[in-house]
Design a protein around this motif. Structure first.
Motif, short mmCIF file in Angstrom:
data_model
loop_
_atom_site.label_atom_id
_atom_site.label_comp_id
_atom_site.label_asym_id
_atom_site.label_seq_id
_atom_site.Cartn_x
_atom_site.Cartn_y
_atom_site.Cartn_z
N PHE A 245 0.55 -0.99 0.21
CA PHE A 245 -0.54 -0.27 0.40
C PHE A 245 0.67 1.22 0.43
O PHE A 245 1.78 1.02 0.60
N ASP A 246 0.28 2.48 -0.69
CA ASP A 246 1.64 3.50 -0.64
C ASP A 246 0.26 4.92 0.03
O ASP A 246 -1.20 5.09 -0.12
N LEU A 247 0.29 4.57 1.32
CA LEU A 247 -0.64 5.35 2.52
C LEU A 247 -0.17 6.59 2.92
O LEU A 247 1.18 6.82 2.19
N ASP A 248 -0.38 7.76 3.06
CA ASP A 248 -0.68 9.21 3.87
C ASP A 248 0.39 8.72 5.05
O ASP A 248 0.73 7.58 5.79
N TRP A 249 0.85 9.42 5.43
CA TRP A 249 2.46 9.30 6.74
C TRP A 249 1.19 9.73 8.04
O TRP A 249 1.97 9.24 8.75
N ARG A 250 0.25 9.98 7.98
CA ARG A 250 -0.37 9.51 9.09
C ARG A 250 -1.37 8.58 9.61
O ARG A 250 -2.06 8.06 10.28
N SER A 251 -0.71 7.63 8.77
CA SER A 251 -1.04 5.97 9.07
C SER A 251 -1.01 5.37 10.34
O SER A 251 0.11 5.89 10.57
N PRO A 252 -1.82 4.47 10.73
CA PRO A 252 -1.95 4.28 12.03
C PRO A 252 -1.10 2.61 11.39
O PRO A 252 -1.93 1.66 11.51
N PHE A 253 0.18 2.69 11.92
CA PHE A 253 -0.33 1.58 11.29
C PHE A 253 -0.03 0.20 12.76
O PHE A 253 -0.08 -0.65 12.53
N GLU A 254 0.40 0.74 14.10
CA GLU A 254 -0.46 -0.61 14.76
C GLU A 254 -2.24 -0.90 14.58
O GLU A 254 -1.82 -2.16 14.63
N VAL B 92 6.53 -0.91 7.33
CA VAL B 92 6.95 -0.02 6.54
C VAL B 92 8.24 0.13 5.22
O VAL B 92 9.52 -0.07 6.09
N THR B 93 8.30 -0.15 4.74
CA THR B 93 9.11 -0.31 3.58
C THR B 93 9.78 0.76 2.48
O THR B 93 10.95 1.14 2.27
N ASP B 94 9.37 1.95 3.23
CA ASP B 94 10.20 3.17 2.03
C ASP B 94 9.10 4.33 2.96
O ASP B 94 7.58 3.83 3.26
N ALA B 95 9.47 5.41 2.76
CA ALA B 95 8.82 6.51 3.30
C ALA B 95 8.93 7.86 2.31
O ALA B 95 9.87 9.00 2.97
N VAL B 96 9.10 7.64 0.67
CA VAL B 96 9.83 8.88 0.25
C VAL B 96 8.56 9.34 -0.68
O VAL B 96 7.74 8.95 -0.74
N SER B 97 8.69 10.24 -1.18
CA SER B 97 7.91 11.19 -2.51
C SER B 97 6.13 10.65 -1.79
O SER B 97 5.86 11.45 -2.99
#
Length: 418
Positions: free
Chosen positions: A256-265, A290-295
Motif C-alpha cells: 500500500f502507498d499511504l499517507d504519513w498519518r497512517s496508523p501502523f499499529e 514500512v519499507t519506504d517513506a519518500v515522495s
C-alpha cells in the motif's frame, strides 16, 4: 482320433474349440489376478482395459494350434497361418500397452496429488507417465518390426537397412536433429526433477501449472485457462520460475502507498484479525512493515504465507480488500493525499503595492492626475525601462494646475453676470 483330425469338418471344430478354450483361459487368468489382488480396488477397475486384448490373444493362439493339428497339409494353411501370426503380434502389442496402462494406474493410485505437500507424488506421476509413453513407443516399434520380419521381402529390406545403417543414421540424425533434441530434453525433464506435473511455474511472463509433459513438448495451463505449448528443450535452456520446486508452501506480498498519518499499529491488529479468521493462511508468516517513506507517501508491505499458490492469491486479495475497507471506515486520513501550498510573489513580499489616486473625481467626474506618474507599470525591469516610463508618464503637476486655473477663470465671469 486320427480319423477325427482328418475329417472335413475338423478345421471348423478346431476353431470353435480353440475360441472356447481361449475365452475360458482368459477368464481364468483374469479371475486369478483379481483374486490374488482382491484388496486392490484400483486393479479391478483398470483390469478391464486388458480384457479384450487378452481374449483375442488367447483365441488366436488356440486357433493357430488347432489349425496346425488339423490343416497343416492344406494349400491355404500357409496364408491363414501368416495372417493369424500378424494378428497375434498386433494383439500381443495391444495387450502389452494395456498392461502398461494398468501398471501406471496402480502406481498413481498409491500416491495422491490432492494433498498440501504432494511434491513426491507429482514427481513420481511425471516419471511414470513418461515411462509409460516410452514403453508404448517401444512396443509399437517392436510390433511393427516383427510384422515386417514375417514377410520375405521385409527380411531382405531389413538386411539392406542393416547394411546401410551407417549412412542412414547420419542422414536421420541431421534431418531429425531438433526432434531428437526435444526427445532427450523430455527424458532429462522426467528424470532430473526439474519440473513435475502440477508444478506452479512462471514462463514467458505467464503464471500457470504444468499440465502435461511429453517427450517433445510441455503444456502449461495458464491462470486464465489458456494453454501454453513449449518445446521440452525450452525448460533445459531457458531460465524459468518454479514456485513448487522443493515445497508447495509459498509467500507473497501486499503493498500500500499511504499517507504519513497512517496508523501502523491499528493496521497490524486488523491484519492479525483477518489472518485468524481465514483458512487460507498456513500460520507461518504474517507481518506488516514500512519499507519506504519518500515522495509524499509511506509504503506499507504485508508479507504472508499460504499452503499453495492458489490459496496465496486468494489470501492476498482478501487482505487487500479488508484493509482498504478498514482504512476507509476508521482512518480516512491514512488514505493517500496530495498537498499543494501556494505562496505570494516575491515582489509583493519586498514592498507594499503602490496606491493609485482615482483618475475620476466622485464629485464632478472630472479627470484627475495620478498621485505618482512614475508608479506606472507600463515599463519596468531595467534602468532603460524606467527612463521610458518617465518619458511616457504624461503631463506634470504644473500642467494640471494651469488647467484648473483656466477652468476657475471661466466659471468666475459667469458667476459675476448672475
Amino acid at each position: 482320433m486320427q480319423d477325427l483330425l482328418t475329417a472335413p469338418a475338423a478345421p471348423y471344430l478346431a476353431v470353435i474349440l480353440a475360441i472356447a478354450a481361449g475365452l475360458t483361459l482368459s477368464w481364468l487368468v483374469r479371475r486369478l489376478v483379481l483374486k490374488l489382488n482382491r484388496k486392490n480396488t484400483a486393479l479391478r477397475e483398470t483390469s478391464r482395459k486388458a480384457r479384450l486384448p487378452l481374449r483375442f490373444a488367447m483365441c488366436l493362439i488356440g486357433v493357430r494350434i488347432g489349425l496346425a493339428l488339423t490343416s497343416a497339409d492344406e494349400e491355404w494353411w500357409q496364408i491363414v497361418d501368416h495372417a493369424l501370426l500378424v494378428a497375434l503380434i498386433g494383439c500381443l502389442a495391444w495387450l502389452g500397452i494395456a498392461v502398461l496402462h494398468i501398471i501406471e494406474a496402480l502406481v498413481l493410485s498409491r500416491y495422491r496429488v490432492d494433498m498440501a505437500d504432494n511434491r513426491r507424488a507429482r514427481r513420481l506421476r511425471t516419471q511414470v507417465i513418461l515411462a509409460r509413453r516410452i514403453g508404448v513407443a517401444l512396443i509399437v516399434v517392436v510390433a511393427v518390426g516383427s510384422v515386417m520380419l514375417t514377410f520375405p521381402a521385409g527380411q531382405a529390406l531389413g538386411a539392406g537397412l542393416l547394411a546401410s545403417a551407417g549412412l542412414f543414421s547420419i542422414v536421420a540424425g541431421l534431418a531429425a536433429q531438433t526432434s531428437l533434441t526435444n526427445v532427450f530434453a523430455g527424458l532429462q525433464l522426467a528424470f532430473t526433477d526439474a519440473i513435475r506435473v502440477d508444478d506452479v511455474v512462471v514462463v514467458e511472463k505467464e503464471w500457470g501449472r504444468i499440465e502435461e509433459i511429453t517427450l517433445t513438448y510441455v503444456v502449461v495451463h495458464v491462470w486464465d485457462d489458456r494453454r501454453l505449448i513449449l518445446p521440452s528443450v525450452y525448460f533445459t535452456t531457458t531460465p524459468f520460475e518454479n514456485w513448487t520446486r522443493r515445497r508447495s508452501e509459498v509467500m507473497g506480498t501486499v503493498e500500500f502507498d499511504l499517507d504519513w498519518r497512517s496508523p501502523f499499529e491499528a493496521m497490524r491488529g486488523e491484519l492479525k484479525r483477518i489472518l485468524a479468521e481465514t483458512a487460507l493462511w498456513d500460520e507461518r508468516v504474517g507481518i506488516l512493515q514500512v519499507t519506504d517513506a519518500v515522495s509524499g507517501y509511506v509504503r506499507v508491505r504485508i508479507l504472508v504465507s499460504s499452503s499453495d499458490s492458489a490459496s496465496l492469491f486468494d489470501l492476498r486479495c482478501l487482505i487487500r480488500e479488508e484493509l482498504v475497507i478498514f482504512l476507509q471506515q476508521n482512518h480516512p486520513t491514512a488514505l493517500p493525499h496530495v498537498r499543494i501550498e501556494t505562496t505570494a510573489p516575491a515582489a509583493a513580499k519586498t514592498r507594499p503595492e503602490a496606491k493609485r489616486a482615482p483618475l475620476v473625481s466622485a464629485a464632478d467626474d472630472r479627470p484627475r492626475h495620478p498621485a505618482d506618474p512614475h508608479d506606472s507599470q507600463m515599463f519596468a525591469g531595467s534602468i532603460e525601462a524606467v527612463a521610458r516610463s518617465r518619458a511616457f508618464s504624461g503631463p506634470g503637476e504644473e500642467v494640471f494646475e494651469d488647467r484648473e486655473k483656466a477652468i476657475t477663470a471661466q466659471d468666475k465671469p459667469e458667476a459675476d453676470e448672475g
